[in-house]
Design an enzyme around this catalytic site. Structure first.
Site, PDB file in Angstrom:
ATOM      1  N   SER A 242       0.107  -8.283  -1.170  1.00 15.78           N
ATOM      2  CA  SER A 242      -0.299  -6.888  -1.054  1.00 15.78           C
ATOM      3  C   SER A 242      -1.575  -6.695  -0.230  1.00 15.78           C
ATOM      4  CB  SER A 242      -0.505  -6.313  -2.451  1.00 15.78           C
ATOM      5  OG  SER A 242      -1.181  -5.093  -2.366  1.00 15.78           O
ATOM      6  N   LYS A 243      -1.456  -5.859   0.795  1.00 12.84           N
ATOM      7  CA  LYS A 243      -2.647  -5.512   1.575  1.00 12.84           C
ATOM      8  C   LYS A 243      -3.444  -4.455   0.824  1.00 12.84           C
ATOM      9  CE  LYS A 243      -1.046  -6.813   6.072  1.00 12.84           C
ATOM     10  NZ  LYS A 243      -0.747  -6.511   7.441  1.00 12.84           N
ATOM     11  N   ARG A 244      -2.719  -3.681   0.031  1.00  7.95           N
ATOM     12  CA  ARG A 244      -3.364  -2.576  -0.677  1.00  7.95           C
ATOM     13  C   ARG A 244      -4.375  -3.113  -1.704  1.00  7.95           C
ATOM     14  NH1 ARG A 244      -2.160  -0.479  -5.193  1.00  7.95           N
ATOM     15  NH2 ARG A 244      -0.280  -1.739  -5.296  1.00  7.95           N
TER      16      ARG A 244
END
Ligand code: GLU
Length: 479
Positions: A242-244
């Site tokens: 996940s980049k978030r």
């Protein structure tokens, strides 16, 4: 001689997948006594940012990956930057054009937009030399496109099975934009050639670019390097990292207080295995054992629990002093260690080193000792502090500790004091020790309580007991 490169684009922070690509390249170079280069692919001017570059370089250094060549800056090798190499790309563009392998494309943006779905139709291939000259003389902006030849392109890979591509599926792609800046595929091919790269080791998301690059190598008459595409890294749910939440980036783990050797050890096993069931590896062992034959074909699974386990192992293998130095370095990014004395820090480290898996956990314990307020964990409060005898017992401990002369504040005196008070009350020592621990730290588990009392110091201990007693008194009133 083996020559490899790591070629990040400074358009984001260092991704875990890229960190692994860098590590595999570095290991392969070291294993073969070859050269490892760093090339910054900064041709996407809009998205490149010097802050990302800085953070990528800092993360590479943190991992201990050094590079062997590059323009000298301030006495050491800097990376190569593609934006400083434009004349090279222009020279090879001229070559391709003069061989009839590339042509100027004058199509306006609206036309290209309309063709987006189906791909470029080769319209400007047809232009005669005269028409091209006229358009150029008229000052029409143009990109340069590669003229994709007929036939098929086979990607021979060191890791995966060969993949055949029908060239028909590849449109005439842009190699140089109208502003004279090359696109990724072209710049990478020119540089891989000029930098004499022997092996291109990278994530398999680049597999689809490879036929274009092979066609360019062929059109320029350069031998292709060998390609090694390594499988993607997924999380435990088989999703992309996940980049978030940030868990896709190395920086996240650095902030969590993961130690570089633990991280590198964990990372190297994402997609590679030395054979057998060996897991703990020093860098020198990785260098000795690294080879493509140990790289798997299936996606690698990123297991954070495993990373924590590795880190716990490395934390415990450090000497006291090494751990303190790591912790000091880590704390520089936060509030620092303040003016605490060396003996205090040494005791702190010795009490906690076996109990933490990361520097972030060590920091949490540190802050708990130094903080102004204790936050009670719910079950510690309910199970231990809420017993009837506790307020007066704590009050009593406070009285005894308060009467200790200042100079006698230390582990064994405190132990005697608490134990003899328990005996006076006709209680077991544990019946006082547990509430005292919760009063001081808010939780049920900690290193030896007498050491904690002496580490916290007289003032904090008395203040925390007082605060707990008065909290219990107000709670009782409420009920
Ligand atoms: N700049 C590309 C990237 O960051 C490099 C790909 C390659 O290694 O060719 O993904």
């Amino acid at each position: 001689m083996v020559r490899v490169r790591f070629a990040p684009s400074p358009t984001g922070k260092l991704h875990i997948g890229s960190a692994r690509t860098a590590l595999f390249n570095w290991l392969f170079a070291r294993r073969n006594k070859g050269v490892f280069l760093l090339r910054i692919e900064d041709t996407d001017q809009e998205r490149s940012d010097p802050r990302f570059l800085e953070s990528i370089l800092s993360d590479l250094r943190w991992m201990g990956l050094d590079w062997d060549e590059g323009p000298v800056v301030g006495g050491s090798y800097g990376p190569y930057f593609q934006m400083s190499r434009l004349p090279h790309y222009h020279r090879f563009r001229d070559q391709l054009e003069s061989r009839g392998c590339a042509y100027p494309c004058f199509c306006p943006p609206e036309r290209l937009l309309a063709l987006r779905e189906q791909g470029y139709d080769g319209h400007c291939r047809q232009l005669t030399p005269k028409e091209r000259e006229r358009n150029r003389a008229d000052g029409l902006p143009y990109a340069i496109r590669f003229q994709v030849p007929e036939g098929e392109t086979i990607v021979v890979d060191e890791i995966r099975s060969d993949v055949r591509f029908d060239n028909k599926v590849v449109e005439d792609f842009v190699i140089l934009k109208s502003d004279g800046i090359p696109t990724y595929n072209f710049a990478a091919v020119v540089d891989d050639h000029l930098m004499k790269i022997t092996h291109v080791i990278r994530g398999d998301e680049h597999l689809s670019n490879t036929p274009r690059q092979i066609m360019l190598f062929q059109a320029l008459g350069f031998p292709s390097p060998r390609f090694c595409h390594i499988p993607i890294i997924l999380d435990k749910e088989r999703h992309k990292l996940s980049k978030r939440t940030g868990s896709a980036f190395l920086e996240h783990y650095r902030r969590e207080g993961v130690l570089p050797p633990a991280f590198v050890n964990f990372l190297v096993l994402l997609g590679w295995s030395p054979g057998g069931d060996r897991e703990i590896l020093e860098i020198s062992e990785m260098v000795e054992l690294f080879s493509f034959s140990g790289i798997g074909r299936h996606p690698a699974v990123f297991d954070e629990k495993k990373l924590e386990w590795f880190n716990g192992h490395y934390v415990r293998s450090l000497t006291q002093e090494e751990l303190l130095n790591r912790f000091r370095g880590y704390m520089e990014d936060f509030e620092g260690l303040g003016s605490l004395s060396a003996p205090w820090l040494a005791v702190f480290i010795s009490l906690y080193r076996e109990r933490v898996r990361t520097l972030a956990e060590l920091r949490a314990e540190f802050l708990l000792l130094l903080g102004d307020e204790v936050v009670f964990d719910e079950s510690a409060y309910g199970d231990i502090l809420c017993k009837d005898y506790v307020p007066s017992a704590l009050e009593g401990i406070k009285g005894r500790l308060e009467s200790l002369p200042e100079g006698e504040w230390g582990g064994s005196v405190i132990e005697e004091t608490v134990r003899s008070y328990a005996a006076d009350l006709g209680r077991k020592a544990g019946e006082l020790i547990h509430p005292l621990r919760v009063a001081l730290l808010g939780k049920k588990a900690s290193p030896g309580i007498f050491e904690i009392v002496s580490l916290l110091g007289r003032e904090k201990v008395l203040k925390r007991i007082r605060a707990t007693v008065s909290l219990l008194a107000t709670e009782t009133q409420r009920i």
